[in-house]
Motif scaffolding. Structure first.
Motif, PDB file in Angstrom:
ATOM      1  N   GLY A 152       0.822  -1.212   0.000  1.00 35.05           N
ATOM      2  CA  GLY A 152       0.000   0.000   0.000  1.00 35.05           C
ATOM      3  C   GLY A 152       0.856   1.262   0.000  1.00 35.05           C
ATOM      4  O   GLY A 152       2.081   1.210  -0.164  1.00 35.05           O
ATOM      5  N   SER A 154       1.584   3.137   2.493  1.00 33.77           N
ATOM      6  CA  SER A 154       2.530   3.150   3.614  1.00 33.77           C
ATOM      7  C   SER A 154       3.797   2.394   3.233  1.00 33.77           C
ATOM      8  O   SER A 154       4.911   2.874   3.475  1.00 33.77           O
ATOM      9  CB  SER A 154       1.926   2.488   4.857  1.00 33.77           C
ATOM     10  OG  SER A 154       0.821   3.190   5.294  1.00 33.77           O
ATOM     11  N   HIS A 173       5.705  -8.173  -1.312  1.00 30.54           N
ATOM     12  CA  HIS A 173       4.241  -8.006  -1.430  1.00 30.54           C
ATOM     13  C   HIS A 173       3.611  -9.343  -1.810  1.00 30.54           C
ATOM     14  O   HIS A 173       4.139 -10.087  -2.623  1.00 30.54           O
ATOM     15  CB  HIS A 173       3.930  -6.937  -2.482  1.00 30.54           C
ATOM     16  CG  HIS A 173       2.472  -6.623  -2.587  1.00 30.54           C
ATOM     17  ND1 HIS A 173       1.612  -6.630  -1.504  1.00 30.54           N
ATOM     18  CD2 HIS A 173       1.706  -6.286  -3.656  1.00 30.54           C
ATOM     19  CE1 HIS A 173       0.394  -6.315  -1.910  1.00 30.54           C
ATOM     20  NE2 HIS A 173       0.417  -6.109  -3.204  1.00 30.54           N
ATOM     21  N   ARG A 174       2.420  -9.594  -1.249  1.00 34.36           N
ATOM     22  CA  ARG A 174       1.796 -10.916  -1.454  1.00 34.36           C
ATOM     23  C   ARG A 174       1.147 -11.058  -2.825  1.00 34.36           C
ATOM     24  O   ARG A 174       0.730 -12.159  -3.188  1.00 34.36           O
ATOM     25  CB  ARG A 174       0.780 -11.176  -0.347  1.00 34.36           C
ATOM     26  CG  ARG A 174      -0.385 -10.201  -0.291  1.00 34.36           C
ATOM     27  CD  ARG A 174      -1.262 -10.496   0.900  1.00 34.36           C
ATOM     28  NE  ARG A 174      -2.353  -9.554   1.018  1.00 34.36           N
ATOM     29  CZ  ARG A 174      -3.237  -9.549   2.011  1.00 34.36           C
ATOM     30  NH1 ARG A 174      -3.156 -10.451   2.966  1.00 34.36           N
ATOM     31  NH2 ARG A 174      -4.189  -8.670   2.045  1.00 34.36           N
ATOM     32  N   ALA A 237       4.438  -3.016   7.059  1.00 41.22           N
ATOM     33  CA  ALA A 237       3.540  -1.918   6.634  1.00 41.22           C
ATOM     34  C   ALA A 237       2.306  -2.511   5.961  1.00 41.22           C
ATOM     35  O   ALA A 237       2.044  -2.272   4.782  1.00 41.22           O
ATOM     36  CB  ALA A 237       4.287  -0.976   5.693  1.00 41.22           C
ATOM     37  N   VAL A 282     -12.217   3.577   4.938  1.00 38.75           N
ATOM     38  CA  VAL A 282     -12.212   3.886   3.505  1.00 38.75           C
ATOM     39  C   VAL A 282     -11.148   4.933   3.163  1.00 38.75           C
ATOM     40  O   VAL A 282     -10.269   4.687   2.338  1.00 38.75           O
ATOM     41  CB  VAL A 282     -13.598   4.395   3.046  1.00 38.75           C
ATOM     42  CG1 VAL A 282     -13.580   4.715   1.546  1.00 38.75           C
ATOM     43  CG2 VAL A 282     -14.667   3.356   3.336  1.00 38.75           C
ATOM     44  N   ARG A 284      -9.139   7.167   5.490  1.00 36.89           N
ATOM     45  CA  ARG A 284      -7.975   7.076   6.389  1.00 36.89           C
ATOM     46  C   ARG A 284      -6.894   8.135   6.124  1.00 36.89           C
ATOM     47  O   ARG A 284      -5.702   7.845   6.137  1.00 36.89           O
ATOM     48  CB  ARG A 284      -7.383   5.666   6.302  1.00 36.89           C
ATOM     49  CG  ARG A 284      -8.331   4.616   6.833  1.00 36.89           C
ATOM     50  CD  ARG A 284      -7.788   3.230   6.702  1.00 36.89           C
ATOM     51  NE  ARG A 284      -7.699   2.800   5.334  1.00 36.89           N
ATOM     52  CZ  ARG A 284      -7.259   1.624   4.941  1.00 36.89           C
ATOM     53  NH1 ARG A 284      -6.841   0.763   5.826  1.00 36.89           N
ATOM     54  NH2 ARG A 284      -7.208   1.299   3.682  1.00 36.89           N
TER      55      ARG A 284
HETATM   56  P1  NAP Z   1      -3.430  -0.479   3.042  1.00 37.56           P
HETATM   57  O1  NAP Z   1      -3.728   0.474   1.929  1.00 37.56           O
HETATM   58  O2  NAP Z   1      -4.549  -1.195   3.694  1.00 37.56           O
HETATM   59  O3  NAP Z   1      -2.398  -1.532   2.474  1.00 37.56           O
HETATM   60  C1  NAP Z   1      -2.006  -2.626   3.241  1.00 37.56           C
HETATM   61  C2  NAP Z   1      -1.092  -3.500   2.403  1.00 37.56           C
HETATM   62  O4  NAP Z   1      -0.650  -4.580   3.205  1.00 37.56           O
HETATM   63  C3  NAP Z   1      -1.799  -4.087   1.176  1.00 37.56           C
HETATM   64  O5  NAP Z   1      -0.932  -4.059   0.078  1.00 37.56           O
HETATM   65  C4  NAP Z   1      -2.111  -5.506   1.631  1.00 37.56           C
HETATM   66  O6  NAP Z   1      -2.070  -6.436   0.586  1.00 37.56           O
HETATM   67  C5  NAP Z   1      -0.963  -5.815   2.571  1.00 37.56           C
HETATM   68  N1  NAP Z   1      -1.360  -6.777   3.607  1.00 37.56           N
HETATM   69  C6  NAP Z   1      -2.418  -6.714   4.458  1.00 37.56           C
HETATM   70  N2  NAP Z   1      -2.427  -7.782   5.294  1.00 37.56           N
HETATM   71  C7  NAP Z   1      -1.356  -8.529   4.946  1.00 37.56           C
HETATM   72  C8  NAP Z   1      -0.830  -9.748   5.433  1.00 37.56           C
HETATM   73  N3  NAP Z   1      -1.389 -10.404   6.464  1.00 37.56           N
HETATM   74  N4  NAP Z   1       0.280 -10.236   4.849  1.00 37.56           N
HETATM   75  C9  NAP Z   1       0.872  -9.571   3.829  1.00 37.56           C
HETATM   76  N5  NAP Z   1       0.430  -8.411   3.314  1.00 37.56           N
HETATM   77  C10 NAP Z   1      -0.673  -7.892   3.883  1.00 37.56           C
HETATM   78  O7  NAP Z   1      -2.642   0.238   4.240  1.00 37.56           O
HETATM   79  P2  NAP Z   1      -1.624   1.479   4.210  1.00 37.56           P
HETATM   80  O8  NAP Z   1      -0.627   1.340   3.140  1.00 37.56           O
HETATM   81  O9  NAP Z   1      -1.163   1.594   5.615  1.00 37.56           O
HETATM   82  O10 NAP Z   1      -2.549   2.722   3.863  1.00 37.56           O
HETATM   83  C11 NAP Z   1      -3.664   3.027   4.688  1.00 37.56           C
HETATM   84  C12 NAP Z   1      -4.318   4.334   4.201  1.00 37.56           C
HETATM   85  O11 NAP Z   1      -3.450   5.445   4.450  1.00 37.56           O
HETATM   86  C13 NAP Z   1      -4.629   4.342   2.717  1.00 37.56           C
HETATM   87  O12 NAP Z   1      -5.835   5.017   2.510  1.00 37.56           O
HETATM   88  C14 NAP Z   1      -3.486   5.128   2.140  1.00 37.56           C
HETATM   89  O13 NAP Z   1      -3.835   5.787   0.933  1.00 37.56           O
HETATM   90  C15 NAP Z   1      -3.197   6.120   3.250  1.00 37.56           C
HETATM   91  N6  NAP Z   1      -1.798   6.577   3.215  1.00 37.56           N
HETATM   92  C16 NAP Z   1      -1.520   7.700   2.482  1.00 37.56           C
HETATM   93  C17 NAP Z   1      -0.239   8.162   2.412  1.00 37.56           C
HETATM   94  C18 NAP Z   1       0.027   9.427   1.637  1.00 37.56           C
HETATM   95  O14 NAP Z   1      -0.802   9.793   0.820  1.00 37.56           O
HETATM   96  N7  NAP Z   1       1.134  10.104   1.867  1.00 37.56           N
HETATM   97  C19 NAP Z   1       0.809   7.468   3.044  1.00 37.56           C
HETATM   98  C20 NAP Z   1       0.505   6.303   3.754  1.00 37.56           C
HETATM   99  C21 NAP Z   1      -0.807   5.857   3.818  1.00 37.56           C
HETATM  100  P3  NAP Z   1      -3.169  -6.450  -0.599  1.00 37.56           P
HETATM  101  O15 NAP Z   1      -2.813  -5.297  -1.474  1.00 37.56           O
HETATM  102  O16 NAP Z   1      -2.998  -7.779  -1.219  1.00 37.56           O
HETATM  103  O17 NAP Z   1      -4.482  -6.278   0.088  1.00 37.56           O
END
Ligand code: NAP
Length: 310
Positions: A152, A154, A173-174, A237, A282, A284
């Motif tokens: 993602g 992060s 990444h999975r 992450a 959604v 976040r």
């Molecule tokens: P996320 O979007 O939910 O992504 C989580 C990632 O971890 C996904 O790629 C997921 O794989 C993987 N994952 C989840 N469970 C797993 C497991 N048990 N084993 C292996 N991989 C696993 O979380 P995030 O990246 O923390 O982002 C959260 C929110 O914050 C999002 O809305 C994002 O846009 C926002 N954010 C924005 C910024 C920015 O704009 N600067 C920076 C950081 C975060 P899958 O893809 O296969 O589901």
């Protein structure tokens, strides 16, 4: 008895405090274990409106705190372990240290905490080559290989940041495509220090004789093959878990634990409002959390007026 207690000091909590403070409700904020919330573990925030050159996460949160305090908000540094509703209709908020506080209305803005893979020795390795915060720990791993798990925003952000220090950043990444936004994904994949490892997961953390991470066992999810990858630190992450468990039956949650809001930021319990990442699976974003903090304050103000508090 407080008019309103706000639990949490992220964007939602401080915004709720600014609004309830300006409404003369004299809010009390309970800080939690990470004052300032998730943005205190990030570097530059480029997408919070009003800062065309970006602003550092910790600075943004300090500004919000000062703004809340300017309007009379008070902060107690304490970690809430439970909330119950008294038969008279007010709330009893109990902290980990055994202290209790009472309030007519409560705004829950406790955010979400980093998710872990759930491997047996994972928790004990935190701080010993396993972390969820590149900003906090990246600089300890200079000129050595590290990995980031996840696909993602992060994961991409952490991986890009870590290239300042590490010799190689493996992005594990999975699946075979990133979930991250295009701009963040493109930036990460264009960086020659970032080496993606697709369709793979970490099956095991391997440690040296000092108990520090020395490698991981990778499992290829397509063919089941296992291999060892040497590295000095794992940055997990893979998303977050909402911090709502301490509310017990006062709220309903979805299957991932996010609080279900009934209307606006209202929950199923009258006088209890939820704002930000603890309820939002959604968007976040810092700015959407702040927006919900504002909405929760307006709704709490309306609720308090309805029970005679002006
Ligand atoms: P996320 O979007 O939910 O992504 C989580 C990632 O971890 C996904 O790629 C997921 O794989 C993987 N994952 C989840 N469970 C797993 C497991 N048990 N084993 C292996 N991989 C696993 O979380 P995030 O990246 O923390 O982002 C959260 C929110 O914050 C999002 O809305 C994002 O846009 C926002 N954010 C924005 C910024 C920015 O704009 N600067 C920076 C950081 C975060 P899958 O893809 O296969 O589901």
């Amino acid at each position: 008895m407080e008019n309103v207690i706000i639990i949490g000091t992220g964007c939602a909590g401080y915004t709720a405090a600014i609004y309830t403070g300006r409404a003369n409700l004299n809010p009390l904020i309970l800080s939690g274990n990470q004052p300032g919330g998730q943005l205190t573990t990030t570097t530059e925030v480029e997408n919070f409106p009003g800062f065309p050159s970006g602003i550092m996460g910790p600075e943004l949160m300090m500004n919000m705190q000062q703004q809340a305090e300017k309007f009379g908000a008070r902060i107690d540094y304490t970690f809430v372990s439970s909330v119950t509703k008294a038969p008279e209709g007010h709330f009893i908020i109990t902290s980990e240290d055994g202290t209790t506080r009472e309030a007519r209305a409560v705004i829950v803005a406790t955010g979400a905490s980093p998710r872990h893979l759930g491997l047996p020795n994972e928790k004990s390795l935190i701080g010993h080559g396993l972390t969820s915060c590149a900003t906090c720990d990246g600089a300890f791993y200079r000129n050595v290989p590290v990995c980031v798990i996840g696909g993602g925003d992060s994961a991409c952000e952490e991986a890009s940041f870590l290239t300042k220090f590490a010799s190689t950043v493996y992005l594990i990444h999975r699946r075979d495509t990133l979930r991250a936004s295009k701009i963040m994904a493109d930036r990460a994949l264009a960086n020659p220090k970032i080496k993606p490892i697709w369709n793979s997961t970490v099956a095991e953390y391997l440690t040296d004789d000092k108990g520090e991470v020395r490698a991981v066992t990778l499992e290829n999810l397509v063919n089941g093959e296992k291999s060892e990858l040497e590295l000095k630190c794992v940055f997990v992450a893979i998303g977050h878990v909402p911090n709502a468990q301490f509310l017990g039956d006062l709220v309903d949650t979805d299957e991932n634990g996010y609080i279900l809001q009934t209307k606006g930021t209202c929950t199923k319990t009258e006088g209890l409002f939820a704002a930000g990442d603890v309820a939002d699976h959604v968007y976040r974003q810092a700015i959407t959390a702040a927006g919900q903090g504002c909405a929760s304050a307006l709704e709490a103000e309306r609720y308090l007026a309805g029970i005679g508090v002006h």
